[in-house]
Motif scaffolding. Structure first.
Motif, PDB file in Angstrom:
ATOM      1  N   GLU A  69      -5.964   7.806  -3.035  1.00  0.00           N
ATOM      2  CA  GLU A  69      -5.910   6.355  -2.834  1.00  0.00           C
ATOM      3  C   GLU A  69      -4.741   5.984  -1.924  1.00  0.00           C
ATOM      4  O   GLU A  69      -4.889   5.158  -0.998  1.00  0.00           O
ATOM      5  CB  GLU A  69      -5.762   5.648  -4.178  1.00  0.00           C
ATOM      6  N   LEU A  70      -3.594   6.558  -2.181  1.00  0.00           N
ATOM      7  CA  LEU A  70      -2.414   6.263  -1.361  1.00  0.00           C
ATOM      8  C   LEU A  70      -2.653   6.651   0.098  1.00  0.00           C
ATOM      9  O   LEU A  70      -2.296   5.899   1.020  1.00  0.00           O
ATOM     10  CB  LEU A  70      -1.192   6.987  -1.916  1.00  0.00           C
ATOM     11  N   TYR A 120       1.800   1.385  -3.880  1.00  0.00           N
ATOM     12  CA  TYR A 120       0.801   1.243  -4.947  1.00  0.00           C
ATOM     13  C   TYR A 120      -0.631   1.462  -4.485  1.00  0.00           C
ATOM     14  O   TYR A 120      -1.556   1.303  -5.270  1.00  0.00           O
ATOM     15  CB  TYR A 120       0.921  -0.148  -5.588  1.00  0.00           C
ATOM     16  N   GLY A 121      -0.831   1.840  -3.226  1.00  0.00           N
ATOM     17  CA  GLY A 121      -2.197   1.990  -2.744  1.00  0.00           C
ATOM     18  C   GLY A 121      -2.907   0.645  -2.806  1.00  0.00           C
ATOM     19  O   GLY A 121      -2.418  -0.344  -2.279  1.00  0.00           O
ATOM     20  N   TYR A 122      -4.052   0.631  -3.485  1.00  0.00           N
ATOM     21  CA  TYR A 122      -4.793  -0.622  -3.660  1.00  0.00           C
ATOM     22  C   TYR A 122      -4.584  -1.214  -5.049  1.00  0.00           C
ATOM     23  O   TYR A 122      -5.203  -2.212  -5.396  1.00  0.00           O
ATOM     24  CB  TYR A 122      -6.286  -0.388  -3.425  1.00  0.00           C
ATOM     25  N   HIS A 123      -3.735  -0.588  -5.849  1.00  0.00           N
ATOM     26  CA  HIS A 123      -3.434  -1.114  -7.176  1.00  0.00           C
ATOM     27  C   HIS A 123      -2.546  -2.364  -7.058  1.00  0.00           C
ATOM     28  O   HIS A 123      -1.768  -2.487  -6.106  1.00  0.00           O
ATOM     29  CB  HIS A 123      -2.692  -0.074  -8.023  1.00  0.00           C
ATOM     30  N   TRP A 166     -10.782   3.994  -7.151  1.00  0.00           N
ATOM     31  CA  TRP A 166      -9.402   3.573  -7.362  1.00  0.00           C
ATOM     32  C   TRP A 166      -9.176   2.946  -8.736  1.00  0.00           C
ATOM     33  O   TRP A 166      -8.078   2.500  -9.036  1.00  0.00           O
ATOM     34  CB  TRP A 166      -8.961   2.581  -6.292  1.00  0.00           C
ATOM     35  N   PRO A 226      -2.095   4.899  -9.069  1.00  0.00           N
ATOM     36  CA  PRO A 226      -2.656   5.287  -7.770  1.00  0.00           C
ATOM     37  C   PRO A 226      -2.703   6.807  -7.623  1.00  0.00           C
ATOM     38  O   PRO A 226      -1.741   7.497  -7.929  1.00  0.00           O
ATOM     39  CB  PRO A 226      -1.673   4.671  -6.764  1.00  0.00           C
ATOM     40  N   SER A 258       0.817  -1.216   0.000  1.00  0.00           N
ATOM     41  CA  SER A 258       0.000   0.000   0.000  1.00  0.00           C
ATOM     42  C   SER A 258       0.849   1.263   0.000  1.00  0.00           C
ATOM     43  O   SER A 258       0.444   2.284  -0.558  1.00  0.00           O
ATOM     44  CB  SER A 258      -0.927   0.002   1.221  1.00  0.00           C
TER      45      SER A 258
END
Length: 299
Positions: A227-228, A110-113, A218, A223, A107
């Protein structure tokens, strides 16, 4: 897609039924990591049912053994067959990554990517893509008219005789049931409530980490800052609520009970898996294709 690729990755696809779905798309412009950005907690997280499913490393091991025997068969027919490039140990995902929500290390970057595929995975994927472009004559020799014949069938028979492929139906059924059963326990409900309170304090309104990860906002090429920020707060709240620790402990108890209740089914499934792995190790050791990747599967 050549049939052996689809078959040997079945377990990996099925595992996604019990994990958080990733959002977004991967892009060539994103530099591939040197190794996967995965936290120590995710790498160390093991659950009792893991013994009954194939890890990524085990899947690659069987795939490599099958591929080695296919090369021998294809060469016998006067055709070249390039074996797949290996996948490095550090490029394989741990079995329970994102099982209870976003991973801290992922996370942060890439956050949720989804993270970009690391180099050795990219090379192997490109090798599979190249096989899809092989001349029709080579495709028939490799896979037969049905996609399950030719040198593929010969390789499988040489590998394990008439032993069927390991089935993961039982594992999938039980691992999904265990996840949800553990989620309903008082201690996990309390941990989720602490997580929600933590998120609300930071200005976020989500019922659980899965909802946070699955937000349609998202679905972007890369990202976003929002989102991050959300993902970082998410994992901070997971840690403060001890969510992963509590949920994993509860699920461990549930899985032990399910294993006792389904001992015969699981024993049969594990016997098939172990037969394929033993045969694969034997082939690779005699062909000189052993590597640190294959040794990992013994651990």
């Amino acid at each position: 897609m050549p049939p052996s690729r689809a078959r040997t990755t079945t377990a990996l696809v099925l595992l996604l039924l019990a994990t958080t779905a990733c959002t977004g798309a991967q892009h060539e412009s994103t530099p591939a990591p040197r190794s996967l950005p995965v936290s120590r907690q995710a790498r160390q997280l093991r659950l009792p049912l893991d013994a009954y499913a194939s890890t990524e490393t085990e899947t690659y091991l069987v795939e490599d053994a099958e591929d080695t025997l296919m090369r021998r068969c294809m060469n016998g027919r006067g055709m070249e067959w390039k074996t797949l490039p290996p996948v490095a140990v550090q490029d394989t995902e741990p079995p329970n990554l994102r099982r209870y929500g976003a991973d801290e290390a992922e996370s942060a970057h890439y956050g949720y990517h989804p993270h970009p595929d690391p180099p050795s995975v990219v090379r192997r994927s490109r090798a599979w893509d190249a096989r899809e472009a092989l001349p029709a004559e080579v495709q028939r020799a490799a896979y037969g008219p049905s996609g399950e014949g030719g040198c593929l069938k010969t390789a499988d028979h040489q590998l394990v005789g008439d032993t069927p492929l390991p089935g993961h139906r039982t594992f999938n059924e039980l691992t999904g049931k265990a996840l949800e059963t553990a989620r309903r326990t008082p201690e996990v409900r309390d941990a989720l409530r602490r997580w929600r309170t933590c998120m609300a304090t930071a200005g976020y309104d989500y019922p659980d980490p899965y909802a946070a990860a699955g937000n349609k906002r998202w679905k972007t090429a890369e990202p976003t800052p929002g989102e991050l920020a959300t993902a970082r707060t998410d994992v901070t709240c997971q840690k403060s609520a001890k969510l992963v620790t509590v949920w994993a402990a509860a699920e461990t108890r549930v899985q032990h009970r399910l294993i006792r209740q389904n001992a015969d089914r699981l024993r049969e499934a594990k016997a098939l898996k172990d037969r394929w792995l033993a045969a694969a190790r034997h082939v690779l050791s005699h062909e000189g294709r052993t590597s640190h990747q294959h040794h990992l599967s013994d651990q």
